[in-house]
Design an enzyme around this catalytic site. Structure first.
Site, PDB file in Angstrom:
ATOM      1  N   GLU A 130      54.669  48.849  23.394  1.00  0.00           N
ATOM      2  CA  GLU A 130      54.371  47.532  22.848  1.00  0.00           C
ATOM      3  C   GLU A 130      52.946  47.508  22.307  1.00  0.00           C
ATOM      4  OE1 GLU A 130      56.939  44.312  25.184  1.00  0.00           O
ATOM      5  OE2 GLU A 130      55.447  45.296  26.422  1.00  0.00           O
TER       6      GLU A 130
ATOM      7  N   CYS B  28      48.015  38.950  27.685  1.00  0.00           N
ATOM      8  CA  CYS B  28      47.568  39.928  28.687  1.00  0.00           C
ATOM      9  C   CYS B  28      48.490  39.946  29.880  1.00  0.00           C
ATOM     10  CB  CYS B  28      46.202  39.528  29.240  1.00  0.00           C
ATOM     11  SG  CYS B  28      44.887  39.718  28.095  1.00  0.00           S
TER      12      CYS B  28
HETATM   13  N1  SAH Z   1      45.503  48.631  32.893  1.00  0.00           N
HETATM   14  C1  SAH Z   1      44.302  48.171  32.326  1.00  0.00           C
HETATM   15  C2  SAH Z   1      44.479  47.620  30.915  1.00  0.00           C
HETATM   16  C3  SAH Z   1      45.717  46.784  30.681  1.00  0.00           C
HETATM   17  S1  SAH Z   1      45.786  45.231  31.495  1.00  0.00           S
HETATM   18  C4  SAH Z   1      43.637  47.148  33.222  1.00  0.00           C
HETATM   19  O1  SAH Z   1      44.271  46.693  34.159  1.00  0.00           O
HETATM   20  O2  SAH Z   1      42.481  46.855  32.999  1.00  0.00           O
HETATM   21  C5  SAH Z   1      44.655  44.274  30.511  1.00  0.00           C
HETATM   22  C6  SAH Z   1      44.114  43.046  31.224  1.00  0.00           C
HETATM   23  O3  SAH Z   1      45.148  42.096  31.492  1.00  0.00           O
HETATM   24  C7  SAH Z   1      43.480  43.369  32.581  1.00  0.00           C
HETATM   25  O4  SAH Z   1      42.207  42.830  32.667  1.00  0.00           O
HETATM   26  C8  SAH Z   1      44.409  42.684  33.563  1.00  0.00           C
HETATM   27  O5  SAH Z   1      43.704  42.293  34.711  1.00  0.00           O
HETATM   28  C9  SAH Z   1      44.937  41.527  32.757  1.00  0.00           C
HETATM   29  N2  SAH Z   1      46.191  40.979  33.248  1.00  0.00           N
HETATM   30  C10 SAH Z   1      47.197  41.620  33.874  1.00  0.00           C
HETATM   31  N3  SAH Z   1      48.196  40.770  34.178  1.00  0.00           N
HETATM   32  C11 SAH Z   1      47.817  39.553  33.738  1.00  0.00           C
HETATM   33  C12 SAH Z   1      48.444  38.269  33.731  1.00  0.00           C
HETATM   34  N4  SAH Z   1      49.651  38.077  34.252  1.00  0.00           N
HETATM   35  N5  SAH Z   1      47.769  37.248  33.190  1.00  0.00           N
HETATM   36  C13 SAH Z   1      46.546  37.429  32.642  1.00  0.00           C
HETATM   37  N6  SAH Z   1      45.923  38.622  32.583  1.00  0.00           N
HETATM   38  C14 SAH Z   1      46.551  39.675  33.144  1.00  0.00           C
END
Ligand code: SAH
Ligand code: SF4
Length: 394
Positions: free
Chosen positions: A96, A383
């Site tokens: 994605e 995110c």
């Molecule tokens: N794996 C890496 C990058 C992908 S996630 C990481 O975790 O940093 C990218 C961002 O989305 C991260 O900061 C994570 O904390 C956030 N994220 C994950 N699930 C989320 C959700 N349900 N709502 C909002 N942000 C979320």
């Protein structure tokens, strides 16, 4: 990592292309031409590479050598103009990738165009207006004069093994790593889809899609280098986010070519972080913050800390004060993300007043703090919402 389909050029760096050219008995300068055409020129077939002699192009085609640009299998278009792409690879799996057009001054990832978020930056999904519904693909680009501005969110793996409790991608588990060519290919397919000219348009990349980039480090860093040296994206326009794979943060700091670094903090103390992000059992906050302090920042560069706010879980004013203590002394900013909800996620999105109260504590302590606008929530493009749509149909 080598490409399993030996016949695909995408993902090969200049040294690997030189070896291929040498083997074919061609002059060495052809490697640079091939590199330029594949990455800067974003060609989709070797036949299109007009700088190469016809006989050589035919020889490559006969040996079934292909550029290997991935195909766009599907587009989901949000009411806010965000597009979630399913990008298909040769083994039938897909990743994605998200295209987020940027409004005037609205996107905090844009260097030099950020401001501590007043309440106008915080939108709940119900406030997404029908007036922003794009009538056709071309109109999704925010065109200012003739300039397009957008952020592309790139996946580094299919699924993720880190298992953060608030993240939809975690529910997939890790399906597989993406190859360097597949990471670069996502970006190139989306750039081609929008006919982006990088000299003219302002495009940012965030490695914040599916997966933990630092658990697929070699492919990720090779892709980043190809994006800078080949495709032509500036390092300062790329940000990689990690959940905190400590040894790789140190490695990353030593890279000659690298994006900016964002660290997903998401909790203000070890007890809370252990609950939300099991990775904390391997590396605690002390180790994480030590790595952050040791990270060699460039001139005018800042670290980013991301913090997903979960209602009544990690969003109190006391938690905000703990974050202040953690971040104190670092050249850093904090991006707050109110939880993007999804099926199978047991947390709630905090009300706006709690998000703003949390932000206020940080700002008053002198920490630049932004509220990340949710993008494409209605199509599961925001995110932490990325999860193959074969699993979550929208
Ligand atoms: N794996 C890496 C990058 C992908 S996630 C990481 O975790 O940093 C990218 C961002 O989305 C991260 O900061 C994570 O904390 C956030 N994220 C994950 N699930 C989320 C959700 N349900 N709502 C909002 N942000 C979320
Ligand atoms: Fe993986 Fe990042 Fe989701 Fe955690 S937040 S499960 S590290 S994609």
């Amino acid at each position: 990592m080598t490409n399993p389909l030996k016949s695909e050029l995408l993902g090969l760096d200049i040294q690997e292309l030189s070896a291929l050219i040498e083997k074919a008995g061609e002059s060495s300068y052809r490697a640079r031409q091939l590199f330029e055409a594949i990455y800067r020129g974003r060609v989709s077939s070797v036949e299109q590479i007009s700088t190469l002699p016809l006989a050589f192009r035919r020889a490559l085609a006969e040996k079934a050598v292909a550029v290997g640009l991935p195909r766009i299998d599907k587009r989901y278009i949000s009411t806010d103009g965000t597009i979630r792409y399913l990008i298909g690879f040769s083994d039938g799996q897909s990743a994605e990738t998200v295209w987020m057009p940027e409004g005037d001054g609205a996107e905090e990832e844009v260097p030099g165009n950020e401001y501590p978020g007043p309440s106008t930056q915080y939108q709940v999904p119900s406030e997404l207006t029908a007036s922003s519904v794009p009538s056709q693909l071309g109109t999704c680009n925010l065109v200012l004069g003739s300039h397009k501005r957008a952020t592309i969110c790139v996946s580094s793996q299919i699924g993720c093994a880190v298992d953060c409790r608030f993240c939809l991608t975690a529910l997939l588990g890790l399906r597989r790593n993406l190859l360097a060519g597949e990471i670069v290919g996502q970006v190139m397919a989306v750039l081609n889809d929008h006919e982006v000219a990088l000299e003219r348009d302002r495009i940012n990349l965030v490695f914040m899609g599916q997966g933990e980039p630092f658990l697929n480090y070699d492919n990720f860093i090779k892709a980043a280098r190809l994006l800078v040296e080949g495709v032509g994206v500036a390092e300062s326009r790329m940000t990689v986010s990690t959940s905190g794979i400590i040894p790789r943060i140190y490695d990353f700091g030593g890279e000659p070519v690298r994006p900016r670094l964002a660290i997903s903090l998401n909790a203000s103390n070890d007890a809370s972080r252990r609950e939300l992000m099991p990775i904390t059992r391997k590396w605690d906050l002390e180790q994480l913050m030590a790595a952050a302090h040791a990270f060699p920042l460039r001139l005018r560069e800042r670290l980013t800390f991301e913090y997903v706010l979960l209602d009544q879980v990690n969003d109190s004013v006391e938690a905000a004060r703990e974050v202040v203590e953690l971040v104190r002394g670092l050249r850093a900013k904090v991006n707050l993300i109110a939880l993007n909800p999804g099926p199978g996620i047991d947390f709630r999105t905090p009300p706006e007043e709690r998000v703003l109260a949390f932000q206020q504590v940080l700002i008053q302590a002198g920490i630049p703090t932004f509220i990340r606008r949710p993008r494409g929530r209605d199509i599961y493009a925001a995110c932490g919402q990325l999860k193959l749509s074969t699993v979550v149909e929208t």
